[in-house]
Design a protein around this motif. Structure first.
Motif, mmCIF file in Angstrom:
data_model
loop_
_atom_site.group_PDB
_atom_site.id
_atom_site.type_symbol
_atom_site.label_atom_id
_atom_site.label_comp_id
_atom_site.label_asym_id
_atom_site.label_seq_id
_atom_site.Cartn_x
_atom_site.Cartn_y
_atom_site.Cartn_z
ATOM 1 N N ASN A 73 -21.179 102.336 105.620
ATOM 2 C CA ASN A 73 -20.371 102.715 105.722
ATOM 3 C C ASN A 73 -18.899 103.671 105.549
ATOM 4 O O ASN A 73 -19.494 104.091 104.110
ATOM 5 C CB ASN A 73 -19.112 101.424 106.009
ATOM 6 C CG ASN A 73 -17.778 102.242 106.414
ATOM 7 O OD1 ASN A 73 -17.083 102.594 105.267
ATOM 8 N ND2 ASN A 73 -17.183 102.101 107.648
ATOM 9 N N PHE A 74 -18.830 104.658 105.705
ATOM 10 C CA PHE A 74 -18.615 105.570 105.718
ATOM 11 C C PHE A 74 -16.662 106.223 105.435
ATOM 12 O O PHE A 74 -16.467 105.604 106.342
ATOM 13 C CB PHE A 74 -18.611 107.358 105.343
ATOM 14 C CG PHE A 74 -19.970 107.678 105.669
ATOM 15 C CD1 PHE A 74 -20.374 108.840 104.500
ATOM 16 C CD2 PHE A 74 -20.868 107.151 106.196
ATOM 17 C CE1 PHE A 74 -21.775 109.722 104.711
ATOM 18 C CE2 PHE A 74 -22.907 107.819 106.557
ATOM 19 C CZ PHE A 74 -23.283 108.696 105.487
ATOM 20 N N ILE A 75 -16.176 105.886 104.719
ATOM 21 C CA ILE A 75 -14.673 106.001 105.103
ATOM 22 C C ILE A 75 -14.173 107.024 104.463
ATOM 23 O O ILE A 75 -14.504 107.548 103.246
ATOM 24 C CB ILE A 75 -13.615 104.606 104.178
ATOM 25 C CG1 ILE A 75 -14.005 103.317 104.725
ATOM 26 C CG2 ILE A 75 -12.153 105.479 104.246
ATOM 27 C CD1 ILE A 75 -13.778 102.558 103.321
ATOM 28 N N TYR A 76 -13.544 108.409 105.449
ATOM 29 C CA TYR A 76 -12.894 109.874 104.711
ATOM 30 C C TYR A 76 -11.455 109.816 105.416
ATOM 31 O O TYR A 76 -10.734 109.426 106.138
ATOM 32 C CB TYR A 76 -13.378 110.551 106.257
ATOM 33 C CG TYR A 76 -15.416 110.740 106.693
ATOM 34 C CD1 TYR A 76 -15.918 111.659 106.244
ATOM 35 C CD2 TYR A 76 -15.729 109.486 107.275
ATOM 36 C CE1 TYR A 76 -17.537 111.477 106.115
ATOM 37 C CE2 TYR A 76 -17.038 109.656 107.218
ATOM 38 C CZ TYR A 76 -17.850 110.760 107.129
ATOM 39 O OH TYR A 76 -19.089 110.276 106.917
ATOM 40 N N LEU A 148 -5.548 104.726 103.931
ATOM 41 C CA LEU A 148 -5.678 104.576 105.374
ATOM 42 C C LEU A 148 -5.059 104.209 106.060
ATOM 43 O O LEU A 148 -4.479 103.854 107.288
ATOM 44 C CB LEU A 148 -6.537 103.328 104.997
ATOM 45 C CG LEU A 148 -7.757 102.410 104.167
ATOM 46 C CD1 LEU A 148 -8.430 101.263 105.185
ATOM 47 C CD2 LEU A 148 -8.653 103.613 104.252
ATOM 48 N N THR A 149 -4.251 106.049 106.091
ATOM 49 C CA THR A 149 -3.196 106.627 106.937
ATOM 50 C C THR A 149 -3.952 107.662 108.339
ATOM 51 O O THR A 149 -4.893 108.702 107.637
ATOM 52 C CB THR A 149 -2.328 106.446 106.375
ATOM 53 O OG1 THR A 149 -2.589 107.594 106.043
ATOM 54 C CG2 THR A 149 -1.587 105.496 105.361
ATOM 55 N N GLN A 151 -1.845 109.473 108.188
ATOM 56 C CA GLN A 151 -1.485 111.010 107.240
ATOM 57 C C GLN A 151 -2.732 111.836 106.080
ATOM 58 O O GLN A 151 -2.801 112.847 106.908
ATOM 59 C CB GLN A 151 0.188 110.528 106.587
ATOM 60 C CG GLN A 151 0.582 111.239 105.312
ATOM 61 C CD GLN A 151 1.438 110.950 104.636
ATOM 62 O OE1 GLN A 151 2.017 110.250 105.152
ATOM 63 N NE2 GLN A 151 1.831 112.227 103.432
ATOM 64 N N ASN A 152 -3.665 110.609 105.931
ATOM 65 C CA ASN A 152 -4.872 111.144 105.356
ATOM 66 C C ASN A 152 -5.772 111.292 106.259
ATOM 67 O O ASN A 152 -7.114 111.631 105.333
ATOM 68 C CB ASN A 152 -5.124 110.112 104.571
ATOM 69 C CG ASN A 152 -3.570 110.059 103.326
ATOM 70 O OD1 ASN A 152 -3.237 110.942 102.967
ATOM 71 N ND2 ASN A 152 -3.188 108.985 102.808
ATOM 72 N N ASN A 153 -5.719 111.797 107.561
ATOM 73 C CA ASN A 153 -7.001 111.798 108.660
ATOM 74 C C ASN A 153 -7.386 110.721 108.206
ATOM 75 O O ASN A 153 -8.892 111.223 108.173
ATOM 76 C CB ASN A 153 -7.894 112.705 108.256
ATOM 77 C CG ASN A 153 -5.964 114.080 108.877
ATOM 78 O OD1 ASN A 153 -5.903 114.044 109.347
ATOM 79 N ND2 ASN A 153 -6.630 115.431 108.453
ATOM 80 N N TYR A 154 -7.789 109.504 107.944
ATOM 81 C CA TYR A 154 -8.183 108.723 107.871
ATOM 82 C C TYR A 154 -8.905 108.064 108.858
ATOM 83 O O TYR A 154 -8.410 108.170 110.359
ATOM 84 C CB TYR A 154 -7.360 107.119 106.557
ATOM 85 C CG TYR A 154 -8.226 105.964 108.009
ATOM 86 C CD1 TYR A 154 -9.542 105.166 106.090
ATOM 87 C CD2 TYR A 154 -8.317 105.067 109.035
ATOM 88 C CE1 TYR A 154 -10.079 104.367 106.666
ATOM 89 C CE2 TYR A 154 -8.878 104.179 108.917
ATOM 90 C CZ TYR A 154 -9.961 103.266 107.841
ATOM 91 O OH TYR A 154 -10.293 102.224 108.577
ATOM 92 N N HIS A 155 -10.954 108.050 108.895
ATOM 93 C CA HIS A 155 -11.581 107.543 109.942
ATOM 94 C C HIS A 155 -12.872 106.679 108.799
ATOM 95 O O HIS A 155 -13.476 106.538 107.681
ATOM 96 C CB HIS A 155 -11.844 108.589 111.437
ATOM 97 C CG HIS A 155 -12.382 109.876 110.326
ATOM 98 N ND1 HIS A 155 -11.865 110.787 109.636
ATOM 99 C CD2 HIS A 155 -13.975 110.130 110.360
ATOM 100 C CE1 HIS A 155 -12.956 111.494 109.666
ATOM 101 N NE2 HIS A 155 -14.116 111.408 110.230
#
Length: 165
Positions: A73-76, A148-149, A151-155
């Motif tokens: 898994n990658f969390i960006y 993980l929002t 606003q932080n461009n989380y994907h």
């Protein structure tokens, strides 16, 4: 320990050909779908990239094995403020140096996009998809929830290794 990973995307034919052409390098063919249409090739050699369109990640922290089997898994996270970046770095450092690894976690990498230093990546490898899902509800993951929002461009992007054709 390696200090950089590189990834590229493409068709199974193109990525498998790259894997064969550079068989002396450890590269993992990744599939994010059951249909085999969302493929990536991860170069874990730490060497200069052989990809024509690579994305490079500098590894800042790592713990665990270098076994790339199972679930990946990658969390960006992007566009963290200077203060949020400091908090994130502190939480990542604490996790790697202090926390017990969650059940089923094989490894974790905290990385930065080489071209855009404001992009943070949490790469984790797992025995199973379920182990990762459990971790996201575990107290050891709680410090990362703040980031993980949108606003932080989380994907996120999740993969399983596949054998080259």
């Amino acid at each position: 320990m390696i200090t950089r990973l590189s990834i590229t995307y493409g068709s199974q034919q193109v990525l498998s050909d790259l894997q064969k052409r550079y068989s002396d390098r450890p590269m993992i063919l990744l599939d994010s779908s059951t249909s085999g249409e969302q493929l990536a090739l991860l170069d874990v050699s730490g060497q200069e990239s052989v990809f024509s369109s690579p994305v490079h990640y500098d590894i800042k922290l790592h713990r665990g094995t270098t076994d790339w089997q199972g679930f990946i898994n990658f969390i960006y996270l992007a566009n963290l403020s200077a203060d949020d970046q400091k908090v994130f770095n502190s939480k990542a450092n604490h996790f790697v140096t202090t926390e017990a690894m969650p059940e089923g976690m094989r490894s974790i990498y905290f990385m930065k996009d080489q071209k855009n230093r404001s992009n943070n990546i949490i790469l984790s490898t797992w025995e199973t998809t379920e182990d990762f899902a459990v971790w996201k509800h575990d107290p050891s993951f709680k410090p990362f929830n703040y980031f993980l929002t949108t606003q932080n461009n989380y994907h996120e992007a999740s993969y399983h290794p596949v054998e080259p054709s």
